[in-house]
Enzyme design. Sequence first.
Site, PDB file in Angstrom:
ATOM      1  N   ARG A   1       0.852  -1.197   0.000  1.00  0.00           N
ATOM      2  CA  ARG A   1       0.000   0.000   0.000  1.00  0.00           C
ATOM      3  C   ARG A   1       0.885   1.243   0.000  1.00  0.00           C
ATOM      4  O   ARG A   1       0.622   2.220  -0.694  1.00  0.00           O
ATOM      5  CB  ARG A   1      -0.946  -0.005   1.220  1.00  0.00           C
ATOM      6  CG  ARG A   1      -1.680   1.322   1.400  1.00  0.00           C
ATOM      7  CD  ARG A   1      -2.929   1.239   2.282  1.00  0.00           C
ATOM      8  NE  ARG A   1      -2.828   0.371   3.415  1.00  0.00           N
ATOM      9  CZ  ARG A   1      -2.129   0.639   4.523  1.00  0.00           C
ATOM     10  NH1 ARG A   1      -1.466   1.773   4.641  1.00  0.00           N
ATOM     11  NH2 ARG A   1      -2.098  -0.234   5.515  1.00  0.00           N
TER      12      ARG A   1
ATOM     13  N   ASP B   1      -7.947  18.236 -14.242  1.00  0.00           N
ATOM     14  CA  ASP B   1      -8.257  16.891 -14.733  1.00  0.00           C
ATOM     15  C   ASP B   1      -7.874  16.871 -16.213  1.00  0.00           C
ATOM     16  O   ASP B   1      -8.544  17.480 -17.046  1.00  0.00           O
ATOM     17  CB  ASP B   1      -9.752  16.590 -14.528  1.00  0.00           C
ATOM     18  CG  ASP B   1     -10.135  15.173 -14.965  1.00  0.00           C
ATOM     19  OD1 ASP B   1      -9.463  14.634 -15.875  1.00  0.00           O
ATOM     20  OD2 ASP B   1     -11.113  14.616 -14.434  1.00  0.00           O
TER      21      ASP B   1
ATOM     22  N   LYS C   1      -8.845   5.738 -19.327  1.00  0.00           N
ATOM     23  CA  LYS C   1      -9.142   6.243 -20.664  1.00  0.00           C
ATOM     24  C   LYS C   1      -7.907   6.123 -21.558  1.00  0.00           C
ATOM     25  O   LYS C   1      -7.423   5.037 -21.775  1.00  0.00           O
ATOM     26  CB  LYS C   1      -9.668   7.679 -20.542  1.00  0.00           C
ATOM     27  CG  LYS C   1     -10.755   7.837 -19.466  1.00  0.00           C
ATOM     28  CD  LYS C   1     -11.995   7.086 -19.832  1.00  0.00           C
ATOM     29  CE  LYS C   1     -13.072   6.864 -18.796  1.00  0.00           C
ATOM     30  NZ  LYS C   1     -13.043   7.327 -17.472  1.00  0.00           N
TER      31      LYS C   1
ATOM     32  N   TYR D   1     -17.034  15.905 -15.194  1.00  0.00           N
ATOM     33  CA  TYR D   1     -17.504  14.522 -15.279  1.00  0.00           C
ATOM     34  C   TYR D   1     -18.548  14.271 -14.176  1.00  0.00           C
ATOM     35  O   TYR D   1     -18.375  14.725 -13.042  1.00  0.00           O
ATOM     36  CB  TYR D   1     -16.289  13.584 -15.136  1.00  0.00           C
ATOM     37  CG  TYR D   1     -16.664  12.159 -14.894  1.00  0.00           C
ATOM     38  CD1 TYR D   1     -17.393  11.441 -15.847  1.00  0.00           C
ATOM     39  CD2 TYR D   1     -16.317  11.504 -13.721  1.00  0.00           C
ATOM     40  CE1 TYR D   1     -17.763  10.130 -15.624  1.00  0.00           C
ATOM     41  CE2 TYR D   1     -16.678  10.191 -13.490  1.00  0.00           C
ATOM     42  CZ  TYR D   1     -17.410   9.511 -14.453  1.00  0.00           C
ATOM     43  OH  TYR D   1     -17.778   8.226 -14.222  1.00  0.00           O
TER      44      TYR D   1
HETATM   45  C1  LIG Z   1     -12.823  13.477 -17.175  1.00  0.00           C
HETATM   46  C2  LIG Z   1     -12.979  12.325 -16.243  1.00  0.00           C
HETATM   47  N1  LIG Z   1     -12.444  12.393 -15.014  1.00  0.00           N
HETATM   48  C3  LIG Z   1     -12.571  11.375 -14.137  1.00  0.00           C
HETATM   49  C4  LIG Z   1     -13.265  10.236 -14.447  1.00  0.00           C
HETATM   50  C5  LIG Z   1     -13.390   9.128 -13.429  1.00  0.00           C
HETATM   51  O1  LIG Z   1     -12.499   8.097 -13.731  1.00  0.00           O
HETATM   52  P1  LIG Z   1     -12.743   6.550 -13.383  1.00  0.00           P
HETATM   53  O2  LIG Z   1     -13.929   6.101 -14.166  1.00  0.00           O
HETATM   54  O3  LIG Z   1     -11.455   5.907 -13.805  1.00  0.00           O
HETATM   55  O4  LIG Z   1     -12.962   6.470 -11.923  1.00  0.00           O
HETATM   56  C6  LIG Z   1     -13.823  10.107 -15.716  1.00  0.00           C
HETATM   57  C7  LIG Z   1     -14.570   8.886 -16.075  1.00  0.00           C
HETATM   58  O5  LIG Z   1     -15.212   8.807 -17.095  1.00  0.00           O
HETATM   59  C8  LIG Z   1     -13.679  11.187 -16.639  1.00  0.00           C
HETATM   60  O6  LIG Z   1     -14.224  11.137 -17.863  1.00  0.00           O
END
Ligand SMILES: Cc1ncc(COP(=O)(O)O)c(C=O)c1O
Length: 377
Positions: A46, A170, A195, A98
């Site tokens: 961890r 992000d 992604k 998101y």
């Molecule tokens: C722009 C963005 N940030 C964060 C996330 C969250 O990521 P995760 O699905 O890997 O938890 C997503 C998920 O689609 C996303 O599109």
Amino acid sequence: MRKKTKMIHGGITGDERTGAVSVPIYQVSTYQQDEIGKHRGYEYSRTGNPTRHALETVIADLENGVSGFAFGSGMAAITSVMMLFQAEDHILMTDDVYGGSYRVMTNVLNRFHLEHTFIDTSDPELVEAAIQDNTKALYIETPTNPLLKVSDLKKMAEIASKYNLLLIVDNTFATPYWQLPLDLGADIVIHSATKYIGGHSDVVAGLVVVNSDELAKRTHYIQNSVGAVLGPQDSWLLLRGIKTMALRMEAIEANTNKLAAYLQGHSQVVAIYYPGLPNHPGHAIAKKQASGFGGMISFDVGSREKAEQVIERIKFFTLAESLGAVESLVSVPAQMTHASIPRERRLELGISDGLIRLSVGIEDANDLLEDIEEALQ
Ligand SMILES: Cc1ncc(COP(=O)(O)O)c(C=O)c1O
């Protein structure tokens, strides 16, 4: 090292002991200590794991940061970053973030009194006007999901520094291949590595990169305390994904440009959102702050019924949540990724019922074009 070379030779590569060219998967939870308290860099997975560490090092290199951290999902990464703050702190966030980021702020972290305001961060004046005495961070998604709105990161960095805020970006949609927020003044970069970084729809993961030793220390403390770490197998999948990221991103963008040009002139398309199109409101800023426009297009066909008809007919775009993979994906944000946002709020943001989001893959562009053409007829 240039970015394509960094994707192959950045961070920790291979295995010094055996000469293995690929970093081994250290499927291990604990490590032998030579004496009480004397270990060889790792004591418990961890806290640190060699495969995860190789990934954390390469992502820090790619984002031009000081340290990287790998988490069990993008949401685990975002939530862990929010743990840097405390009750009564206030975060200013991009309004069409998101859906999961919206949900964690409004339904989970609010219970711990972490305050937030959603704001259109493509307008710096609105951002500055929304800053409160207890504001501690600007949290920006650019381009946004699903409307591909663009925020000026340099301007956000100026505001953040004027008011002594952390700038968190992000960078999931742009990836470090196209956009480097830390170079533009951000303090923390977050990825849903599920992604483009993974790139093959086979792993759920999150990454964080910070720009200072102090933030690195605090982030590692949270990562180790909260424990939402990425496992060694998944870390290895991301290490592999990163090696082909440059090729994938180039191929994806070439396909996306062709589809955007086609959709723009289509009679069934009421609106199209792609920052690579010169008439997109964020085009000039996107061009200035990123070297590419990415592989996401959203377009509005006018109604939920029409969107559903397109989805029924389309063949090569798999109906799925998520994005950023080699295979093209399609979704209807209002009923899928953004269903957790109340409809009224969605409409306010412009996420209409007829909005279709494409994540363009690396298939032959002609097949994708023909597919869309038939589905839209
Ligand atoms: C722009 C963005 N940030 C964060 C996330 C969250 O990521 P995760 O699905 O890997 O938890 C997503 C998920 O689609 C996303 O599109």
